[in-house]
Design a protein around this motif. Structure first.
Motif: not given
Lengths: 141, 747, 350
Positions: C114-142
């Motif tokens: 699970k990757v959570s955003v804790m505070k506005p302005g502190q977006i985890p790198n994982a969000f940027k890496y996967f280009n996420l703009e909408h949450i909640p989002k489920l990604l499946f990694f086979p």
């Protein structure tokens, strides 16, 4: 109402006495109550029966309808096939319908309602019966 | 609204003068009533004629076209032919057993009117009868509502209710001239049935019960919504029984209605044995049994003591309940009784339809109602409605219980399904009329003030000073209260006229629009296209279009359709949906399998008409996804961000679907390579719209609203069609300048 | 010097490689055991470790990643609702498979991160890496893939157990196993409350039987209940219920908006409450006019100033009706722009 009373009464009484077998005493009083109600109703009905000849004719007609309906039902149950379903339905419903209409008439004859005299009740009853029979005849094909 | 003043001057002279006076007043009242009634009927009819005045005498919308076609068939053939009518021009190749799957009441009535007028010597065109049918019946509805409300309160409330129902938009919405639909007659019959039912309950007369039954039969023959009556009347009886109000009158009324109504309703082929099989009708049957038991109980009650009777009742009730519930379960389990039908079920479990039956969810008539619609459809009656219900509770007679039950049940149903606003409207009118007439009874009654004056004169000017104030204040307050409510009535009339004119008088076959310089003009694309179909295609050509347009194609173009508004076969509809959402080659196969020669799509992007096929496209996808989940996926039509896009950001699946190609075919070129879709507000460029190989454009209407494509035949040289189209395209140059519509901006 | 340089280079390479080397099933299991409640929380430093993999050492297990936030600043209703459902999803899996490995096929394992955003302005790198703009989002990694081999799982529209069931079905399909079933955690508190309520109800019914009888037979109670029900229905309650609309919206500057303007066919939840108040008041006033005033009249008949009081009372009621109706039409005209029959607002005078 007469004949249906006796028929239904038997069913209700037997059903209820079997359902409350837990308390024997309670069951006893209940069955006694039922018996008494049955006896009183029968007596009152008998009074009506003796008093008015028209009611007697009416009740006999109703009884005939019940028998007729029962015979049809039995026939369908025996041959296990209701192929011309609409014919059976029309036959059965005309019995039930006519019976119910008779009961309506009877209620009005025993205690006339305000604004509907006995004669008028009879007239209205005949119109309703005619409509019923016409529709059923049409339904029978 | 008069009638109160009779009692005012009683103390005057001799008995003879009084009786003459009373007779004169009674006569005046009758004349007034007739005059008021005449104007109500005139108002009812004339306010429904906006559509004819603004447009022309034309059948509206979708369903009425089918009804019109069926009526024409009935007039041209015999009644028995009509009942056995097998229509091979719809639902190709299945056909439809039309005679057995429609409610014949409407067509039969208008055919009867047609024959009658011909006998009288007034040969009227059947189309005009169909157009004027609904307004004429609105007048009858006003009369029935009047009679019904008379039985609820009195003739003053009755006249108010009649005036309300005559012009209230909630009812006009389905009964303007040209809206030749089942509902046009159904509301009249609903009121008629209820009127007879109330009379039967009040008088205990077999005759009225029979009449109620016969009206119910008529209603069954006219509208599927009859199930509402089937459940409302038993519910009323059940409430009365629970309240301990069993009487012989109730027994007589219910039994005659039930027996005659049930057997008669089975005559309608479409209904058939439903009344004894489907659960929708079981409540009526159950109450029929229950009331017999009550009659029996009543008889016994007269004989035995109260205490003993209580025991007997309790025991019998328990036994009967157990037996009844078990029996119902057993019968449903054995499959003898049909389960709840889907449309009815969606009323109770509001998620049922959304999940299980997309075709129901896709019909906008099955959507829930947001609050503005209530005000829009009934103006200030909507807040008199709860007040009226409350006032009815205060003198809770048997017939009032009926109106209350009706209000409560129907307000729930209307909240769930916008279509049922139609059935709620009459009861809104009735209760509002009760509330308003109670207010007018008090505040429009100046007899006391006048009477007081006489008294004072007789007594001499003793308490002159006091009586002065005692006279003025009541007068002022009465004037204020009644004046304000009369003002609301005045406003109501304006509101109704405005709503009727703006919202409910559009035939939606011809659309009104206004040009930039303010002139109104009519968009007549539908008829243009249907007329083209009728004239330029072989008579047995099969046309594929989304089901919304099936009835219109059948009625106006007289061509065979695959699916139409009678949505009886979900799979068949899904086939069309699948074809429209598939890529060209796949669609070609599907359409060829069904012998389709022409495909018709609606496109509103040029003039900004929101109800076009691309906006309905999602439902087509959903419905076909319900049948072929592995071939059609709704997800593929949305972009990664979950947007529904049609411009260059649209998904490949979207761009490949023939619906997309057919809608936008040649559209960007019209504006020189890039065009704006006015409905979705997105830019379509030339590169987005792929070439059509298997279809060729046959016809496009003036405003591009209807586009018809012809399916190419197999090439006689055996080439695949994609090559053929490339070859022909190389040979003949495209039409250089497309017809570009003149009118730029439309509202 | 040179050796030193080489050494540091090597270290860097090793570090780099180790950071993107796929984690093995054992590592996952150890981490899960360590973390205590079966979900691995990803941070900026470790997300590549758990989601990543190389050609040589690919990801050892299937991983389902949830990108979400529970921070109230975002006001993400779906995230908050899905939180418990994701827990149910995870616990259902580990209930049957404590080691995270499928029983059917020991090669197949599934873990949850699970990757959570804790505070506005502190977006985890994982969000940027996967280009996420909408949450909640489920990604499946086979299993067996690298960090860029993933597929997006749709979050079903339905809520609650239905959604979890759908997700389980989707996961079963994606992994190719069938031994994954839902365990709904028994909600003892709800059962307790229900049982207590039932007991209390039965007790009250038994104790106040007679009172209940009069209550049930009370006409006024029934009248008020039915009228309240009708008012709820005509103010669009069922619309809220079926559409699940939000209670209120927010405007362009973040202010709360109560009425969805110019939307004839839609509404906010709170509009139902506003409208219910209007209807209730108007109905009460009408009832007052038609029943209250005559009663007042009877009551004051003997008093000399009685007529005056009654007259004033009825005028006040009529004016109140006008005021509320005027307010009502004004609310309505915000819903339907250009509505021509607005009443003049009395309050506009002041």
């Amino acid at each position: 109402m007469a004949k249906s009373i006796t028929v239904k009464k038997g069913a209700v009484a037997s059903g209820s006495s079997s359902s409350v077998e837990g308390g024997a005493a309670l069951a006893g009083t209940i069955s006694r109550d039922f018996k008494e109600a049955f006896r009183l109703s029968l007596a009152d009905y008998g009074k009506q029966w003796r008093a008015d000849r028209r009611l007697r004719a009416l009740d006999l007609f109703a009884l005939a309808l019940v028998v007729l309906g029962a015979v049809q039902l039995l026939f369908v149950a025996l041959i296990r096939d209701n192929f011309p379903f609409n014919a059976f339905l029309a036959g059965f419903i005309v019995c039930v319908g006519q019976f119910v209409l008779l009961m309506c008439l009877r209620l009005q004859l025993v205690a006339p309602l305000e604004g509907v005299s006995r004669g008028r009740a009879l007239g209205e009853f005949s119109i309703a019966s005619l409509v019923l029979h016409f529709v059923c005849l049409h339904f029978i094909n | 609204m008069s009638g109160k003043s009779t009692s005012a001057r009683t103390g005057a002279s001799g008995a003879q003068l009084q009786s003459e006076w009373a007779a004169a007043v009674a006569w005046m009242q009758t004349v007034l009533k007739v005059a008021v009634f005449g104007s109500i009927v005139v108002a009812a009819v004339s306010s429904r004629l906006f559509a004819v005045v603004n447009f022309e005498s034309i059948i509206h919308e979708f369903d009425p076209w089918f009804n019109y076609r069926a009526t024409k068939y009935l007039v041209e053939n015999s009644f028995y032919d009509f009942l056995n009518w097998f229509d091979d021009r719809t639902w190709y190749p299945l056909g439809r057993v039309t005679g057995g799957t429609l409610y014949p009441g409407l067509m039969t009535t208008s055919a009867a009117v047609w024959h009658l007028l011909r006998r009288v010597g007034l040969p009227v065109d059947i189309r005009n009868i169909c157009v004027m049918f609904a307004p004429a019946f609105a007048g009858v509805t006003a009369y029935c509502t009047y009679k019904l409300t008379c039985d609820i309160k009195d003739s003053r409330a009755g006249l108010l209710a009649a005036a309300f129902i005559a012009i209230v938009p909630g009812y006009i919405s389905r009964s303007v001239a040209g809206s030749y639909d089942n509902e046009a007659i159904a509301i009249t019959l609903l009121m008629l049935t209820f009127m007879f039912w109330i009379k039967a309950v009040k008088r205990g007369s077999i005759l009225f019960g029979t009449c109620a039954g016969l009206c119910y039969f008529y209603m069954v023959s006219a509208w599927g919504g009859y199930v509402f009556i089937t459940n409302l009347i038993p519910f009323h009886v059940f409430c009365l029984l629970l309240m301990g109000r069993y009487t012989a009158k109730l027994y007589i009324a219910y039994n005659t209605w039930f027996v005659i109504g049930t057997i008669a309703s089975m005559q309608i082929p479409f209904v058939g044995f439903l009344p004894i099989k489907s659960n929708d009708h079981m409540s009526a049957l159950g109450i029929f049994g229950l009331i017999q038991v009550f009659a029996l109980g009543q008889f016994i009650k007269q004989q035995v003591s109260y205490k003993k009777f209580k025991i007997i009742t309790a025991v019998s009730l328990v036994v009967m309940m157990v037996v009844g519930v078990l029996g119902l379960f057993a019968l449903t389990y054995m499959g003898l009784i049909a389960p709840w039908t889907g449309r009815f079920y969606s009323l109770w479990d509001t998620n049922y339809a959304r999940i299980h039956i997309p075709i129901i969810a896709s019909v906008s008539e099955h959507q829930p109602v947001a609050w503005p619609a209530f005000f829009f459809d009934s103006h200030f009656l909507i807040w008199l409605f709860p007040a009226g219900v409350f006032l009815l509770f205060m003198d809770l007679k048997d017939e009032h219980v009926f109106i209350i039950a009706y209000s409560v049940l129907c307000s729930y149903f209307t909240g769930v399904m916008v279509r049922l606003m139609l059935t709620l409207t009459p009861v809104i009118c009735i209760t509002a009329a009760v509330a308003l007439s109670k207010i007018f009874d008090i505040y429009l009654d100046f007899s006391q003030i006048l009477f007081q004056e006489d008294n004072d004169d007789a007594e001499g000017g003793k308490k002159n000073k006091k009586s002065e104030g005692a006279k003025i204040w009541p007068l002022v307050s009465k004037l204020v209260v009644s004046g304000s409510f009369i003002f609301y009535l005045y406003l109501f009339v304006y509101h109704c006229t405005w709503v009727t004119q703006t919202a409910y008088s559009s035939p939606s076959v011809v659309l009104p629009s206004s040009t930039p310089d303010g002139r109104t003009s009519l968009i007549d694309d539908y008829r243009e296209a249907y007329y083209w179909l009728r004239m330029n295609t072989p008579e047995d050509a099969k046309v594929a279009a989304w089901w919304d347009y099936g009835y219109q194609i059948g009625g106006m173009a007289d061509r065979t359709t695959l699916v139409d508004n009678n949505t009886w076969n979900n799979t068949h509809i899904a086939i069309v949906g699948k074809a429209l959402s598939s890529p060209e080659d796949r669609a070609y196969e599907i359409l060829k399998e069904h012998d389709v020669e022409y495909v018709l799509v609606m496109f509103g992007g040029l003039i900004g008409f929101g109800g076009d096929d691309l906006n309905k496209f999602l439902w087509m996808i959903r419905i076909s996804e319900g049948i072929w989940p592995e071939e059609i996926r709704e997800r593929d039509f949305f972009t990664d961000r979950g947007e529904y896009r049609v411009d260059s950001g649209a998904t490949p699946t979207m761009k490949n679907s023939i619906m997309y190609k057919m809608s936008y075919h040649g559209f960007p070129e019209l504006f020189g390579g890039e065009a704006q879709d006015r409905v979705r507000g997105q830019h379509i460029t030339q590169g987005d719209v792929g070439e059509l190989h298997y279809f060729e454009e046959a016809f496009t209407s003036t405003n591009w609203m209807v586009r018809i494509y012809k399916i190419r035949d197999l090439d006689n040289e055996g080439r695949p069609l994609s090559q053929v189209s490339a070859a022909t395209k190389a040979k003949s140059k495209r039409r250089a300048a497309q017809r570009r519509p003149q009118i730029e901006l439309r509202v | 010097m040179r050796g030193n340089y080489l050494y540091s280079c090597l270290t860097a390479v090793v570090l780099l490689v180790s950071s993107v080397l796929g984690a093995t099933v054992e590592q996952f299991a150890a981490e899960v055991a360590k973390s205590g409640h079966n979900i691995i929380q990803l941070t900026d430093s470790n997300y590549k470790k758990w989601l990543g993999g190389t050609h040589k050492v690919p990801r050892g297990a299937n991983v389902l990643a949830l990108f979400t936030t529970t921070a109230l600043e975002f006001g993400c209703q779906t995230c908050l609702k899905f939180e418990a459902e994701y827990d149910a999803l995870v616990q259902s899996w580990f209930n049957d498979h404590p080691g995270g490995v499928s029983k059917e096929d020991p090669e197949k394992a599934l873990f949850f991160v699970k990757v959570s955003v804790m505070k506005p302005g502190q977006i985890p790198n994982a969000f940027k890496y996967f280009n996420l703009e909408h949450i909640p989002k489920l990604l499946f990694f086979p299993a067996g893939g690298r960090i860029d081999d993933y597929q997006s799982l749709d979050l079903p529209q339905e809520e609650g157990t239905m959604r979890v069931t759908y997700l389980i079905t989707a996961l079963k399909g994606a992994i190719g196993i069938s031994d994954y079933q839902l365990y709904v955690p028994t909600d003892w508190s709800s059962i307790g409350v229900t049982m207590f309520a039932v007991f209390a109800l039965v007790y009250l019914v038994r104790k106040h039987y007679a009172f209940l009888g009069t209550l049930l037979a009370s006409r006024a109670l029934w009248a008020v209940c039915s009228v309240a029900f009708i008012i709820l229905m005509i103010s669009g309650y069922m619309f809220n219920k079926i559409r699940g609309v939000p209670l209120a919206g927010s405007g362009p500057h973040g202010e709360v908006v109560y009425i969805l303007e110019n939307e004839f066919q839609s509404q906010y939840g709170i509009e139902t409450q506003i409208l219910a108040v209007f209807y209730g008041l108007l109905a009460a006033l009408v009832v007052g006019l038609s029943m209250g005033i005559p009663k007042l009249n009877n009551y004051y008949q003997r008093r000399s100033d009685g007529t005056f009081i009654v007259a004033v009372a009825s005028i006040v009621l009529a004016v109140a009706v006008y005021m509320f109706f005027a307010a009502y039409t004004n609310v309505y005209s915000t819903k339907q722009g250009g509505y021509p029959f607005k009443l003049f607002k009395v309050s506009a005078l002041f």
